[in-house]
Design a protein around this motif. Structure first.
Motif, PDB file in Angstrom:
ATOM      1  N   SER A 373       0.826  -1.206   0.000  1.00  0.00           N
ATOM      2  CA  SER A 373       0.000   0.000   0.000  1.00  0.00           C
ATOM      3  C   SER A 373       0.862   1.259   0.000  1.00  0.00           C
ATOM      4  O   SER A 373       0.594   2.209  -0.748  1.00  0.00           O
ATOM      5  CB  SER A 373      -0.932  -0.007   1.213  1.00  0.00           C
ATOM      6  N   LEU A 374       1.906   1.268   0.814  1.00  0.00           N
ATOM      7  CA  LEU A 374       2.815   2.418   0.857  1.00  0.00           C
ATOM      8  C   LEU A 374       3.584   2.586  -0.446  1.00  0.00           C
ATOM      9  O   LEU A 374       4.073   3.679  -0.757  1.00  0.00           O
ATOM     10  CB  LEU A 374       3.797   2.275   2.020  1.00  0.00           C
ATOM     11  N   GLY A 375       3.689   1.517  -1.210  1.00  0.00           N
ATOM     12  CA  GLY A 375       4.427   1.563  -2.466  1.00  0.00           C
ATOM     13  C   GLY A 375       3.617   2.031  -3.658  1.00  0.00           C
ATOM     14  O   GLY A 375       4.099   1.979  -4.794  1.00  0.00           O
ATOM     15  N   ILE A 376       2.397   2.489  -3.432  1.00  0.00           N
ATOM     16  CA  ILE A 376       1.540   2.981  -4.519  1.00  0.00           C
ATOM     17  C   ILE A 376       1.505   4.500  -4.490  1.00  0.00           C
ATOM     18  O   ILE A 376       1.196   5.112  -3.454  1.00  0.00           O
ATOM     19  CB  ILE A 376       0.114   2.416  -4.391  1.00  0.00           C
ATOM     20  N   ALA A 453     -10.596  -8.893 -14.312  1.00  0.00           N
ATOM     21  CA  ALA A 453     -11.635  -9.175 -15.294  1.00  0.00           C
ATOM     22  C   ALA A 453     -11.375  -8.433 -16.600  1.00  0.00           C
ATOM     23  O   ALA A 453     -12.050  -8.678 -17.600  1.00  0.00           O
ATOM     24  CB  ALA A 453     -13.012  -8.798 -14.745  1.00  0.00           C
ATOM     25  N   GLY A 454     -10.399  -7.522 -16.588  1.00  0.00           N
ATOM     26  CA  GLY A 454      -9.952  -6.863 -17.810  1.00  0.00           C
ATOM     27  C   GLY A 454     -11.025  -6.125 -18.565  1.00  0.00           C
ATOM     28  O   GLY A 454     -11.092  -6.183 -19.791  1.00  0.00           O
ATOM     29  N   GLU A 455     -11.886  -5.415 -17.843  1.00  0.00           N
ATOM     30  CA  GLU A 455     -13.051  -4.808 -18.480  1.00  0.00           C
ATOM     31  C   GLU A 455     -12.884  -3.333 -18.822  1.00  0.00           C
ATOM     32  O   GLU A 455     -13.807  -2.711 -19.335  1.00  0.00           O
ATOM     33  CB  GLU A 455     -14.283  -5.005 -17.582  1.00  0.00           C
ATOM     34  N   SER A 456     -11.730  -2.733 -18.509  1.00  0.00           N
ATOM     35  CA  SER A 456     -11.563  -1.315 -18.830  1.00  0.00           C
ATOM     36  C   SER A 456     -10.101  -0.969 -19.013  1.00  0.00           C
ATOM     37  O   SER A 456      -9.225  -1.530 -18.356  1.00  0.00           O
ATOM     38  CB  SER A 456     -12.169  -0.436 -17.721  1.00  0.00           C
ATOM     39  N   THR A 457      -9.856  -0.028 -19.908  1.00  0.00           N
ATOM     40  CA  THR A 457      -8.497   0.483 -20.087  1.00  0.00           C
ATOM     41  C   THR A 457      -8.072   1.274 -18.855  1.00  0.00           C
ATOM     42  O   THR A 457      -6.879   1.348 -18.542  1.00  0.00           O
ATOM     43  CB  THR A 457      -8.428   1.377 -21.330  1.00  0.00           C
ATOM     44  N   GLU A 458      -9.025   1.856 -18.172  1.00  0.00           N
ATOM     45  CA  GLU A 458      -8.739   2.608 -16.947  1.00  0.00           C
ATOM     46  C   GLU A 458      -8.039   1.707 -15.932  1.00  0.00           C
ATOM     47  O   GLU A 458      -7.027   2.087 -15.333  1.00  0.00           O
ATOM     48  CB  GLU A 458     -10.061   3.144 -16.389  1.00  0.00           C
ATOM     49  N   GLU A 459      -8.579   0.521 -15.748  1.00  0.00           N
ATOM     50  CA  GLU A 459      -7.982  -0.433 -14.819  1.00  0.00           C
ATOM     51  C   GLU A 459      -6.571  -0.819 -15.270  1.00  0.00           C
ATOM     52  O   GLU A 459      -5.636  -0.860 -14.454  1.00  0.00           O
ATOM     53  CB  GLU A 459      -8.864  -1.670 -14.726  1.00  0.00           C
ATOM     54  N   SER A 460      -6.402  -1.068 -16.556  1.00  0.00           N
ATOM     55  CA  SER A 460      -5.083  -1.443 -17.080  1.00  0.00           C
ATOM     56  C   SER A 460      -4.065  -0.333 -16.849  1.00  0.00           C
ATOM     57  O   SER A 460      -2.908  -0.589 -16.488  1.00  0.00           O
ATOM     58  CB  SER A 460      -5.182  -1.757 -18.574  1.00  0.00           C
ATOM     59  N   ASP A 461      -4.491   0.917 -17.069  1.00  0.00           N
ATOM     60  CA  ASP A 461      -3.587   2.049 -16.879  1.00  0.00           C
ATOM     61  C   ASP A 461      -3.169   2.195 -15.421  1.00  0.00           C
ATOM     62  O   ASP A 461      -2.007   2.487 -15.112  1.00  0.00           O
ATOM     63  CB  ASP A 461      -4.249   3.341 -17.368  1.00  0.00           C
ATOM     64  N   ILE A 462      -4.116   1.984 -14.515  1.00  0.00           N
ATOM     65  CA  ILE A 462      -3.798   2.077 -13.083  1.00  0.00           C
ATOM     66  C   ILE A 462      -2.806   0.991 -12.698  1.00  0.00           C
ATOM     67  O   ILE A 462      -1.819   1.247 -11.979  1.00  0.00           O
ATOM     68  CB  ILE A 462      -5.087   1.971 -12.241  1.00  0.00           C
ATOM     69  N   GLU A 464      -0.644  -0.458 -14.522  1.00  0.00           N
ATOM     70  CA  GLU A 464       0.671  -0.157 -15.102  1.00  0.00           C
ATOM     71  C   GLU A 464       1.414   0.861 -14.234  1.00  0.00           C
ATOM     72  O   GLU A 464       2.633   0.735 -14.012  1.00  0.00           O
ATOM     73  CB  GLU A 464       0.499   0.381 -16.518  1.00  0.00           C
ATOM     74  N   LEU A 465       0.704   1.846 -13.720  1.00  0.00           N
ATOM     75  CA  LEU A 465       1.325   2.827 -12.828  1.00  0.00           C
ATOM     76  C   LEU A 465       1.766   2.170 -11.521  1.00  0.00           C
ATOM     77  O   LEU A 465       2.847   2.482 -10.988  1.00  0.00           O
ATOM     78  CB  LEU A 465       0.348   3.968 -12.541  1.00  0.00           C
ATOM     79  N   ILE A 466       0.943   1.262 -10.984  1.00  0.00           N
ATOM     80  CA  ILE A 466       1.315   0.563  -9.756  1.00  0.00           C
ATOM     81  C   ILE A 466       2.533  -0.324 -10.000  1.00  0.00           C
ATOM     82  O   ILE A 466       3.446  -0.403  -9.165  1.00  0.00           O
ATOM     83  CB  ILE A 466       0.127  -0.255  -9.216  1.00  0.00           C
ATOM     84  N   LYS A 467       2.556  -0.983 -11.130  1.00  0.00           N
ATOM     85  CA  LYS A 467       3.711  -1.828 -11.469  1.00  0.00           C
ATOM     86  C   LYS A 467       4.995  -1.011 -11.462  1.00  0.00           C
ATOM     87  O   LYS A 467       6.027  -1.454 -10.923  1.00  0.00           O
ATOM     88  CB  LYS A 467       3.491  -2.481 -12.833  1.00  0.00           C
ATOM     89  N   ILE A 475       9.348  -5.185  -6.090  1.00  0.00           N
ATOM     90  CA  ILE A 475       8.234  -6.101  -6.367  1.00  0.00           C
ATOM     91  C   ILE A 475       7.872  -5.989  -7.847  1.00  0.00           C
ATOM     92  O   ILE A 475       7.693  -4.886  -8.381  1.00  0.00           O
ATOM     93  CB  ILE A 475       6.996  -5.773  -5.515  1.00  0.00           C
ATOM     94  N   ASP A 476       7.731  -7.122  -8.509  1.00  0.00           N
ATOM     95  CA  ASP A 476       7.320  -7.160  -9.904  1.00  0.00           C
ATOM     96  C   ASP A 476       5.834  -7.522  -9.982  1.00  0.00           C
ATOM     97  O   ASP A 476       5.260  -8.082  -9.032  1.00  0.00           O
ATOM     98  CB  ASP A 476       8.165  -8.183 -10.668  1.00  0.00           C
ATOM     99  N   MET A 477       5.208  -7.194 -11.100  1.00  0.00           N
ATOM    100  CA  MET A 477       3.786  -7.497 -11.292  1.00  0.00           C
ATOM    101  C   MET A 477       3.559  -8.033 -12.694  1.00  0.00           C
ATOM    102  O   MET A 477       4.159  -7.572 -13.656  1.00  0.00           O
ATOM    103  CB  MET A 477       2.924  -6.241 -11.092  1.00  0.00           C
ATOM    104  N   PHE A 478       2.650  -9.019 -12.778  1.00  0.00           N
ATOM    105  CA  PHE A 478       2.184  -9.521 -14.064  1.00  0.00           C
ATOM    106  C   PHE A 478       0.665  -9.531 -14.020  1.00  0.00           C
ATOM    107  O   PHE A 478       0.065 -10.099 -13.092  1.00  0.00           O
ATOM    108  CB  PHE A 478       2.708 -10.925 -14.340  1.00  0.00           C
TER     109      PHE A 478
END
Length: 644
Positions: A373-376, A453-462, A464-467, A475-478
């Protein structure tokens, strides 16, 4: 683009909204022109004979005119159930102050939080004209809920208090009583829910599918014709009130399904026996018809911008705002921004029940959840995705709730890479690979697979920023997208390490609303699905809670359910929210993202400012769409403009 500001408290926001209902009586009633032909032919009785003796009288900003239709866009024929939520006809329901009040019921009494006496409206009828009486409650309780063929697991758990079933008494034709030896604080909220607890059913219609009442030969033939494996399967299929997919199933809702799903166009026509009128005596709903046009979900914003809908918020996201604001200039609709009630627009859910032992141990360590959480960098997300209009926050309640305290939102939600790295080092996660990513104790790179669930580009963009920001803490993310049903199945089965979804539904609770979202209670909770399943099934499936802090939450939820004092409930809520904020069971990002709401030009009584909330509120349901009306009603085609 101007931000809709949250007021300092609930009272200030609600004061702007019109009351939902009035106790005033209306002397005479006005039948909709829609039914003129049917009345003239004798196919329908006069409106005075169709309404209850004491109909519910609605008050609203602008009394309207009858007629016309409302078009909406939906992504699936299964969305026919959404009209059940939006119609929001409930035994009891929330008013605009989020207080539970009688709705279908004329009145109700509660004693000691455990004895509930319901008074039905004399003369109230189902959409097929049959009487709505206490027999519909008796039938559901005795012949459905307690029939092992229809409900093998027994009555819904919400009706059990420490395993005790209610005592159900049929006092007379319009009076029913439910009682327990202890308080049942979940009972009324369950009846008022967006997806309500049904404790009644249209008995005259369903008895012909019930083994106890039907002619054996006729029932056997009906089962064979339906393709169902048994009479019980047939009755359950035909009698599901929430699914709203059987045009022959009587309803108490304002509109009745006339086109059986699956279909590309679902048509709902007005209920001739609907129980509400306006102050002028006009029978509601105002609109003759509601139409759901089924379209690909990703195309709905574009279709809405082109004017193919009269009321739309479902499948519309904030990232559609700029396009829709430009389309608004064409004059076909108005674009409103409502406040969103969720605890976070998107939240991460570490799965404390995941099957991977290494990841399960890490997820259960509060230091890990706090570090993530602190890393976001929530400020970056808010500025880049939401133009700075959101509230950077943990996944918790919002400031409009009377239970709110500022530290609920700020605990462990600042961007602090130094503290995050220190917490991870304290856990012993100090080993790094050749790309400087931390490794698990078993040597695997700490690559968190986030199911979506991959239902929005908004979610994907967020994500990517968290990654990017998590790289700073090693920490890595996939991201693993899948269809929503597959997504949920992976989480429920424990195959998912972490998932992303909307935050808590009810960010605006009062002390008398259940805190079950914040404690293990259902499999649907993505952070501990197996604990929730264990509770839902009475220990038959899932796993027992074995984390002390989660056990404490479950105990507090039980204490809240047993309390009948509002002040005591508020205290319990405070304990729950404090544990929730410190333990970071879910990781919020940005809250109160404005929800775009499209309202066609000439539509009235849709609030310009509202709260977009599924639970409680049923989205548009809180604002009673039976009172929405069209200034210039559309002329309906002869096929649709008829009582079937």
């Amino acid at each position: 683009m101007k931000r809709i500001l949250l007021t300092a408290g609930l009272a200030a926001a609600w004061a702007l909204m019109a009351p939902l209902a009035s106790a005033a009586e209306v002397g005479s009633y006005v039948s909709p022109p829609y039914f003129a032909d049917a009345e003239a032919k004798g196919d329908l009785p006069p409106v005075n004979e169709r309404l209850p003796d004491h109909p519910s009288v609605a008050t609203m900003d602008e009394p309207g005119r009858q007629g016309g239709e409302m078009r909406m866009l939906m992504a699936s024929p299964k969305d026919s159930r959404i009209l059940v939520a939006y119609s929001y006809a409930r035994l009891v329901g929330y008013d605009r102050q989020y207080k539970i009040v009688p709705d279908l019921l004329e009145s109700y009494d509660v004693q000691e939080g455990r004895i509930f006496t319901f008074h039905l409206r004399k003369g109230h009828r189902w959409s097929n004209g049959k009487a709505f009486t206490s027999e519909d409650f008796r039938f559901w309780w005795e012949d459905v809920a307690n029939n092992a063929d229809l409900m093998p697991a027994g009555p819904p758990r919400i009706l059990l208090v420490d395993g005790e079933k209610p005592k159900v008494e049929i006092i007379d034709e319009t009076t029913v009583r439910y009682s327990w030896s202890k308080a049942n604080t979940d009972f009324l909220p369950a009846l008022a829910a967006a997806g309500p607890l049904y404790i009644y059913a249209p008995s005259k219609y369903l008895k012909k599918f019930h083994q106890k009442y039907a002619d054996p030969a006729e029932l056997e033939a009906a089962v064979k014709d339906s393709g169902q494996p048994s009479w019980a399967a047939l009755l359950n299929r035909r009698g599901n009130q929430y699914r709203n997919d059987n045009p022959k199933l009587p309803t108490l809702d304002p509109w009745v399904l006339r086109v059986k799903p699956p279909a590309d166009r679902l048509v709902f026509v007005r209920n001739p026996y609907y129980y509400r009128v306006d102050a002028q005596g006009q029978q509601l709903p105002y609109l003759d018809q509601v139409v759901f046009d089924v379209a690909e979900g990703k195309l709905i914003p574009a279709k809405a911008g082109a004017g193919e809908t009269d009321l739309q918020a479902r499948y519309i996201r904030f990232d559609n705002y700029t396009f829709l604001k430009q389309a608004e200039k064409n004059g076909r609709f108005k674009l409103y921004l409502w406040d969103d009630s969720r605890g976070s627009n998107f939240a991460l859910y570490p799965n404390l029940n995941c099957n991977d032992e290494g990841w399960r141990a890490v997820n259960r360590d509060v230091r890990f959840r706090r570090a993530l959480s602190l890393g976001i960098d929530r400020h970056e997300i808010n500025q880049a995705i939401y133009y700075g209009l959101g509230k950077e926050s943990a996944n918790t309640i919002q400031s409009l709730s009377p239970l709110f305290k500022p530290h609920y939102q700020t605990a462990w939600s600042s961007y602090d890479v130094s503290t995050a790295n220190r917490l991870l080092d304290e856990m012993g996660l100090t080993q790094r690979d050749d790309e400087n990513f931390r490794t698990l104790p078993d040597g695997r790179r700490m690559t968190i697979i986030v199911d979506t669930a991959g239902e929005s580009t908004e979610e994907s963009d967020i994500l990517e920023l968290i990654k990017d920001s998590w790289r700073e803490i090693g920490i890595d993310m996939f991201v693993k997208p899948s269809q929503r049903e597959v997504f949920r199945d992976r989480v429920f089965a424990g195959d998912s390490v972490m998932s992303v979804f909307f935050g808590v539904d009810n960010g605006l609770p009062t002390p008398d609303m259940s805190p079950q979202e914040f404690a293990p209670s259902t499999q649907q909770q993505l952070m501990w699905p197996k604990w929730g399943q264990y509770i839902e099934t009475g220990g038959m499936n899932g796993t027992d809670i074995d984390l002390p802090e989660a056990q404490k939450l479950a105990a507090l939820l039980k204490a809240w359910r047993e309390s009948t004092d509002t002040q005591a409930r508020a205290g319990i809520w405070g304990e729950i929210l404090q544990i929730w904020s410190e333990q970071v069971f879910t990781i919020g990002t940005v809250a109160n993202i404005p929800q775009p709401v499209i309202v066609a030009k000439g539509f009235h009584n849709v609030p310009a400012k509202g709260i977009w909330s599924w639970e409680p509120g049923a989205h548009f349901g809180l604002y009673k769409p039976d009172s929405f009306w069209e200034e210039n009603p559309k002329e309906l085609s002869p096929v649709e403009n008829r009582l079937q």
